[in-house]
Every structure is written in structure tokens, then in C-alpha cells.
Design a protein around this motif. Structure first.
Motif, PDB file in Angstrom:
ATOM      1  N   THR A 146       0.842  -1.207   0.000  1.00 53.73           N
ATOM      2  CA  THR A 146       0.000   0.000   0.000  1.00 53.73           C
ATOM      3  C   THR A 146       0.876   1.256   0.000  1.00 53.73           C
ATOM      4  O   THR A 146       0.587   2.245  -0.695  1.00 53.73           O
ATOM      5  N   SER A 151       0.843   3.963  -2.975  1.00 46.40           N
ATOM      6  CA  SER A 151       0.449   5.363  -2.710  1.00 46.40           C
ATOM      7  C   SER A 151       1.562   6.321  -3.139  1.00 46.40           C
ATOM      8  O   SER A 151       1.284   7.400  -3.697  1.00 46.40           O
ATOM      9  N   ALA A 156       1.317   6.472  -6.873  1.00 44.97           N
ATOM     10  CA  ALA A 156       0.156   7.275  -7.290  1.00 44.97           C
ATOM     11  C   ALA A 156       0.465   8.764  -7.137  1.00 44.97           C
ATOM     12  O   ALA A 156       0.142   9.583  -8.013  1.00 44.97           O
ATOM     13  N   TRP A 157       1.118   9.106  -6.048  1.00 46.63           N
ATOM     14  CA  TRP A 157       1.468  10.501  -5.763  1.00 46.63           C
ATOM     15  C   TRP A 157       2.390  11.042  -6.875  1.00 46.63           C
ATOM     16  O   TRP A 157       2.175  12.133  -7.414  1.00 46.63           O
ATOM     17  N   THR A 196      -4.687  12.883  -0.649  1.00 43.53           N
ATOM     18  CA  THR A 196      -5.059  11.536  -0.197  1.00 43.53           C
ATOM     19  C   THR A 196      -3.877  10.582  -0.349  1.00 43.53           C
ATOM     20  O   THR A 196      -3.539   9.833   0.584  1.00 43.53           O
ATOM     21  N   SER A 197      -3.222  10.599  -1.512  1.00 38.91           N
ATOM     22  CA  SER A 197      -2.098   9.676  -1.691  1.00 38.91           C
ATOM     23  C   SER A 197      -0.956  10.047  -0.741  1.00 38.91           C
ATOM     24  O   SER A 197      -0.292   9.171  -0.180  1.00 38.91           O
ATOM     25  N   CYS A 221       0.470   7.518   2.079  1.00 40.35           N
ATOM     26  CA  CYS A 221       1.904   7.235   2.107  1.00 40.35           C
ATOM     27  C   CYS A 221       2.452   7.513   3.514  1.00 40.35           C
ATOM     28  O   CYS A 221       3.214   6.716   4.072  1.00 40.35           O
TER      29      CYS A 221
END
Ligand code: HEM
Length: 171
Positions: free
Chosen positions: A19, A23, A26-27, A67-68, A72
Motif C-alpha cells: 500500500t 500510494s 500514485a502521488w 489523499t495519496s 503514504c
């Protein structure tokens, strides 16, 4: 920090690490998208598309990015506290913690407050009446964030500098 440490078992450590890495990825991906939108806004030849790029920046960027960043941070905290790495035991973790906190603070304190003006600029631009908003500073969000996240990724993989002896001794 040690007083609230715990031991993550193998399965939970893997789930949390997966996860964490997703994350972070994704960031970084969101930052690349921001760089593309800023580039289209600056250099595009079609004013309608340029206006859309600014409106997309104002509408879709801040919350997914925050959110990401927070996922993180949260998974990083769990990994630090639940493994031998600790939060302040090794320089590479302590520095990543500082960088993550700094970026999340910048998103909330600097990026978010300027987004309404950027959206308004995009709307006016598409309508043929560009206002006086200075969009040249939009260079900084993707540049600062991508540089910082690259440093954090290198730190995560290389794990340099060893233990934070002075911090450890102070505790
Ligand atoms: C700033 C954004 C961050 C990025 C881009 C990032 C990236 C990564 C990556 C790619 C890994 C996998 C490294 C590997 O398995 O070789 C990792 C692992 C790790 N990260 Fe982060 N990280 C970030 C923030 C944080 C924060 C804030 C903490 C703690 C407060 C943290 C703690 C850890 C720990 C302890 C591991 C090792 C987990 C293990 O091996 O079990 N990270 N990070």
C-alpha cells in the motif's frame, strides 16, 4: 517513539508495504499529470484546451494528491513503528518522514488556496478574457514535489547514512 512501537507480522508488513509503495507511485503519477496540465496551460495553442487544463488542475488535483500523500504517510508510520526501522532510528526514515510532512503541509497551505484563482483564470481564458492571475508560479508544485519524491524514493531504496546516533542517545 519506541513506546508505541509494535511488531508487524509478515503478512501485514507486506500488505502495508505494498500500500505504501502504491500510494507513493500514485502521488508521483499525479505530479506528472500536474506537470502535463501546467505545460498544456502554458504552451498550448488552443485557448479552449488551455482553459480546460487550468480548470482540470483546479478541480481534480488537490484531493487525490493529498489523499495519496496521507496514505503514504500513514503506511510509512505503521512500517516505521512496526519494524526494526523505527521512525527516528535511521536517517533515511527520519528524513522521509520530514519530507512527507513538508509536502502534505505545502499541499494544504500553498497549493490548495491558489486553486480557485487558477480555475477562474481557466474559465476566463476559455471565454476569451484572460484575467491577471500569475500562472507562472505553477512551475513550482510539480517541480518541488517530483524532486522531493524522487529523493524520498532513492532514500527508501538505498537506505543511506545509518543510524541517528545523537537522536537515539538523546532518548
Ligand atoms: C515521502 C514519500 C515516501 C516515498 C516516495 C516512499 C517510498 C518508499 C519505497 C519505494 C519503499 C520500498 C523500499 C524497498 O522495499 O526497498 C519504502 C519503504 C519504507 N518506507 Fe517509505 N516512502 C515515503 C514516505 C515514508 C515515510 C513518511 C515513512 C515513515 C515515517 C516511511 C517509512 C518506510 C519504511 C520503514 C520502509 C521499509 C519497510 C520495510 O522494509 O518493511 N516512508 N518507502
Amino acid at each position: 517513539m519506541n513506546s508505541i512501537s509494535f511488531v508487524l507480522n509478515r503478512t501485514w508488513r507486506r500488505i502495508t508495504l505494498i500500500t505504501h509503495v502504491i500510494s507513493a507511485g500514485a502521488w508521483i503519477g499525479i505530479d506528472v499529470m500536474v506537470a502535463v496540465l501546467v505545460g498544456v496551460g502554458w504552451f498550448g495553442t488552443d485557448t479552449e484546451i488551455r482553459g480546460l487544463a487550468y480548470r482540470a488542475l483546479a478541480t481534480f488535483v488537490v484531493w487525490p494528491m493529498l489523499t495519496s500523500g496521507l496514505i503514504c504517510l500513514a503506511t510509512g508510520l505503521v512500517l516505521g513503528l512496526g519494524t526494526k526501522w523505527g521512525l527516528l532510528r535511521y536517517w533515511w526514515v527520519a528524513v522521509k518522514l520530514g519530507l512527507n510532512l513538508l509536502l502534505c503541509t505545502l499541499i494544504v497551505a500553498v497549493l490548495q488556496p491558489g486553486m480557485d484563482a487558477v480555475g477562474g483564470y481557466g474559465r476566463d481564458l476559455a471565454g476569451g478574457t484572460a484575467n491577471a492571475t500569475d500562472v507562472s508560479s505553477l512551475f513550482f508544485p510539480p517541480a518541488v514535489s517530483l524532486t522531493t519524491l524522487t529523493i524520498a524514493t532513492v532514500l527508501a531504496v538505498v537506505k543511506p547514512w545509518g543510524r541517528t546516533r545523537s537522536l537515539t542517545r538523546a532518548r
